[in-house]
Write an enzyme that holds these catalytic residues in place. Structure first.
Site, PDB file in Angstrom:
ATOM      1  N   ARG A  92       0.885  -1.059   0.052  1.00 53.75           N
ATOM      2  CA  ARG A  92      -0.098  -0.063  -0.014  1.00 53.75           C
ATOM      3  C   ARG A  92       0.771   1.237  -0.113  1.00 53.75           C
ATOM      4  O   ARG A  92       1.604   1.653   1.077  1.00 53.75           O
ATOM      5  CB  ARG A  92      -0.997  -0.058   1.232  1.00 53.75           C
ATOM      6  CG  ARG A  92      -2.223   0.637   1.114  1.00 53.75           C
ATOM      7  CD  ARG A  92      -2.857   1.022   2.457  1.00 53.75           C
ATOM      8  NE  ARG A  92      -2.052   2.009   3.371  1.00 53.75           N
ATOM      9  CZ  ARG A  92      -1.948   2.093   4.429  1.00 53.75           C
ATOM     10  NH1 ARG A  92      -2.508   1.015   5.158  1.00 53.75           N
ATOM     11  NH2 ARG A  92      -1.025   2.866   5.325  1.00 53.75           N
ATOM     12  N   HIS A 110      -3.739   4.638   4.408  1.00 53.03           N
ATOM     13  CA  HIS A 110      -4.934   3.847   4.437  1.00 53.03           C
ATOM     14  C   HIS A 110      -6.125   4.612   3.514  1.00 53.03           C
ATOM     15  O   HIS A 110      -6.522   4.100   2.720  1.00 53.03           O
ATOM     16  CB  HIS A 110      -5.551   3.414   5.617  1.00 53.03           C
ATOM     17  CG  HIS A 110      -6.832   2.527   5.537  1.00 53.03           C
ATOM     18  ND1 HIS A 110      -6.686   1.200   5.108  1.00 53.03           N
ATOM     19  CD2 HIS A 110      -8.041   3.121   6.190  1.00 53.03           C
ATOM     20  CE1 HIS A 110      -7.897   1.090   5.590  1.00 53.03           C
ATOM     21  NE2 HIS A 110      -8.835   1.920   5.886  1.00 53.03           N
ATOM     22  N   TYR A 131       3.420   5.188  11.596  1.00 58.35           N
ATOM     23  CA  TYR A 131       3.463   3.983  11.781  1.00 58.35           C
ATOM     24  C   TYR A 131       4.499   3.257  10.670  1.00 58.35           C
ATOM     25  O   TYR A 131       4.997   2.042  10.914  1.00 58.35           O
ATOM     26  CB  TYR A 131       2.239   3.084  11.976  1.00 58.35           C
ATOM     27  CG  TYR A 131       1.547   3.075  10.946  1.00 58.35           C
ATOM     28  CD1 TYR A 131       1.476   2.324   9.677  1.00 58.35           C
ATOM     29  CD2 TYR A 131       0.369   4.166  10.949  1.00 58.35           C
ATOM     30  CE1 TYR A 131       0.795   2.530   8.856  1.00 58.35           C
ATOM     31  CE2 TYR A 131      -0.556   4.267   9.891  1.00 58.35           C
ATOM     32  CZ  TYR A 131      -0.391   3.547   8.572  1.00 58.35           C
ATOM     33  OH  TYR A 131      -1.019   3.543   7.581  1.00 58.35           O
TER      34      TYR A 131
HETATM   35  C1  TPP Z   1     -15.599  -5.946  10.446  1.00 60.01           C
HETATM   36  C2  TPP Z   1     -14.415  -4.645  10.352  1.00 60.01           C
HETATM   37  N1  TPP Z   1     -13.835  -4.445  11.495  1.00 60.01           N
HETATM   38  C3  TPP Z   1     -12.991  -3.493  11.403  1.00 60.01           C
HETATM   39  C4  TPP Z   1     -13.269  -2.320  10.427  1.00 60.01           C
HETATM   40  C5  TPP Z   1     -12.331  -1.257  10.246  1.00 60.01           C
HETATM   41  N2  TPP Z   1     -11.421  -1.592   9.352  1.00 60.01           N
HETATM   42  C6  TPP Z   1     -11.486  -0.646   8.192  1.00 60.01           C
HETATM   43  S1  TPP Z   1     -10.172  -1.020   6.795  1.00 60.01           S
HETATM   44  C7  TPP Z   1      -9.277  -1.935   7.939  1.00 60.01           C
HETATM   45  C8  TPP Z   1      -8.199  -2.650   7.708  1.00 60.01           C
HETATM   46  C9  TPP Z   1      -8.344  -3.692   6.696  1.00 60.01           C
HETATM   47  O1  TPP Z   1      -7.023  -4.024   6.212  1.00 60.01           O
HETATM   48  P1  TPP Z   1      -6.777  -4.951   5.141  1.00 60.01           P
HETATM   49  O2  TPP Z   1      -7.796  -5.892   4.908  1.00 60.01           O
HETATM   50  O3  TPP Z   1      -5.337  -5.447   4.943  1.00 60.01           O
HETATM   51  O4  TPP Z   1      -7.295  -4.289   3.611  1.00 60.01           O
HETATM   52  P2  TPP Z   1      -6.506  -2.860   2.966  1.00 60.01           P
HETATM   53  O5  TPP Z   1      -7.191  -1.714   3.889  1.00 60.01           O
HETATM   54  O6  TPP Z   1      -5.145  -2.769   3.395  1.00 60.01           O
HETATM   55  O7  TPP Z   1      -6.751  -3.050   1.763  1.00 60.01           O
HETATM   56  C10 TPP Z   1     -10.109  -1.948   9.193  1.00 60.01           C
HETATM   57  C11 TPP Z   1      -9.544  -2.843  10.498  1.00 60.01           C
HETATM   58  C12 TPP Z   1     -13.989  -2.899   9.310  1.00 60.01           C
HETATM   59  N3  TPP Z   1     -14.422  -2.126   8.336  1.00 60.01           N
HETATM   60  N4  TPP Z   1     -14.698  -4.106   9.480  1.00 60.01           N
END
Ligand code: TPP
Ligand code: MG
Length: 386
Positions: free
Chosen positions: A283, A287, A296
């Site tokens: 990434r 985010h 971080y």
């Molecule tokens: C069930 C749930 N828990 C927590 C969140 C909060 N949240 C949004 S994005 C994220 C990180 C997800 O990371 P990843 O799966 O690696 O996807 P990326 O954003 O890196 O594409 C979190 C914890 C959420 N959207 N849904």
């Protein structure tokens, strides 16, 4: 492990799965393990790397997909700018992950289904969904601005991993109907820690449904690095625990992604069941605009990935083969600019959404509660007008 298409029949596969589960599991299941290193067909310097298991896609397919990469990068840049201008509430950029985005879209037939996440806007647009309809969600006007059934593309899911269960449900239904539909379900590295991920993979394997789980491992789940997420040898290694094959692929190598995902889709279409593909990528940006990634990780961490950029790699490769020249580059850039201008014009236009639309598409027939809420809103609005 090779996700190749020369597989035994579904019945033989089912028998071997059962045998593996009940007898000498370790000896019979090693074919489910992923490669030791991610599959790569074009290295970061733009040179072809031979792989016995995965033939290089032909030049025409690579050139077409490269044009989509150029467009994808431009869409990411433009959407980021629209956030800064206050036209989009948020944009989770896939900058650096465009090869995953494009490959996920182009390996599918129009009759197949794609289940994307919030980060997969470029994949949804590459699938042919109208860009403004895709971005309506991030402007905050509608629950989802496009019709999932028209495009066989589910709404972009924000609750992590929930879409994987829906994807398995669609794949199961299509199998029961005797259709040839394949479902490709996307998720991130962080989403693999969710219970829904486990349930989806287990159900898919037990019911042997035509689904490809595509994990974009970009090394972060917001601020949580991969090492705090999982200590499995790789995320693709999780597949063997469910009795399905896993494969690892260089997520910045468009050619390898097309080959590996293409084989996984073909395999599912032939009735050989589900599989898991993990793309190793990064990434490159925060985010979302609501995140400060400097808290971080360091700039040096990010810069290590700049030479692995999917666009420059494929550009060098195609130039080396004389499949791409400056004229074609200029044409691709101009085409991408047309889409960026269209996004700017469309999202800068003022809209006056009708608040009653909130209730319009929740259910085919409104519940009494929704009728009541709609009436209450109508009443409040008429008093404001008066
Ligand atoms: C069930 C749930 N828990 C927590 C969140 C909060 N949240 C949004 S994005 C994220 C990180 C997800 O990371 P990843 O799966 O690696 O996807 P990326 O954003 O890196 O594409 C979190 C914890 C959420 N959207 N849904
Ligand atoms: Mg991630």
């Amino acid at each position: 492990m090779t996700i190749s298409t020369g597989n035994p029949s579904p019945q033989a596969m089912a028998d071997s799965r059962r045998d593996a589960a009940h007898s000498d599991a370790g000896a019979t299941a090693s074919h489910l393990l992923p490669s030791n290193v991610p599959v790569q067909l074009v290295d970061p310097d733009g040179h072809h790397r031979h792989d016995d298991r995965y033939p290089l896609p032909d030049g025409g397919a690579l050139l077409d997909a490269y044009a989509r990469l150029v467009t994808g990068r431009r869409i990411n840049d433009q959407a980021n700018a629209l956030v800064r201008q206050g036209r989009l509430a948020v944009y989770p950029s896939s900058h650096g992950q465009e090869a995953c985005q494009v490959a996920a879209a182009v390996v599918l037939e129009t009759t197949d289904w794609l289940f994307p996440t919030y980060r997969d806007t470029v994949a949804v647009i590459a699938r042919g969904v109208e860009p403004l309809e895709v971005l309506t969600l991030l402007r905050g006007d509608w629950h989802s601005g496009y019709d999932p059934c028209e495009h066989h593309t589910a709404p972009q899911a924000t609750p992590l991993a929930t879409q994987l269960l829906h994807a398995v449900g669609v794949a199961h239904a299509s199998k029961l109907r005797g259709e040839e539909t394949v479902v490709l379900a996307m998720c991130g590295d962080g989403a693999t820690s969710e219970g829904d991920f486990h349930e989806a993979l287990n159900f898919a394997a037990v019911f042997h449904v035509p689904v490809v789980f595509f994990v974009q491992n970009n090394e972060y789940a917001i601020s949580v690095p991969l090492k705090n997420q999982s200590v499995a040898p790789s995320l693709a290694h999780k597949a063997i625990g469910y009795g399905m094959p896993g494969e690892r692929v260089d997520g910045n190598d468009l050619a390898a992604l097309l080959a590996v995902l293409g084989a996984a889709v073909e395999r599912a279409r032939e009735g050989a069941g589900p599989s898991l593909v993990e793309a190793h990528t990064y990434r490159m940006q925060a985010h979302t605009n609501a995140d400060d990634a400097t808290r971080y990780r360091t700039q040096e961490d990010v810069e290590k990935w700049v030479p692995r950029d999917p666009l420059t790699r494929m550009r060098t490769y195609l130039h080396g083969l004389n499949l791409l020249d400056d004229d074609a580059e200029a044409r691709f850039a101009a085409d991408a600019e047309v889409i960026a201008a269209y996004m700017r014009d469309g999202l800068n236009a003022e809209v006056q959404p009708d608040p009653q639309e909130l209730f319009a598409h929740v259910y085919a027939r409104r519940t009494p509660q929704l009728e009541e809420q709609a009436a209450q809103l109508r009443d409040e609005l008429s008093r404001q007008d008066g």
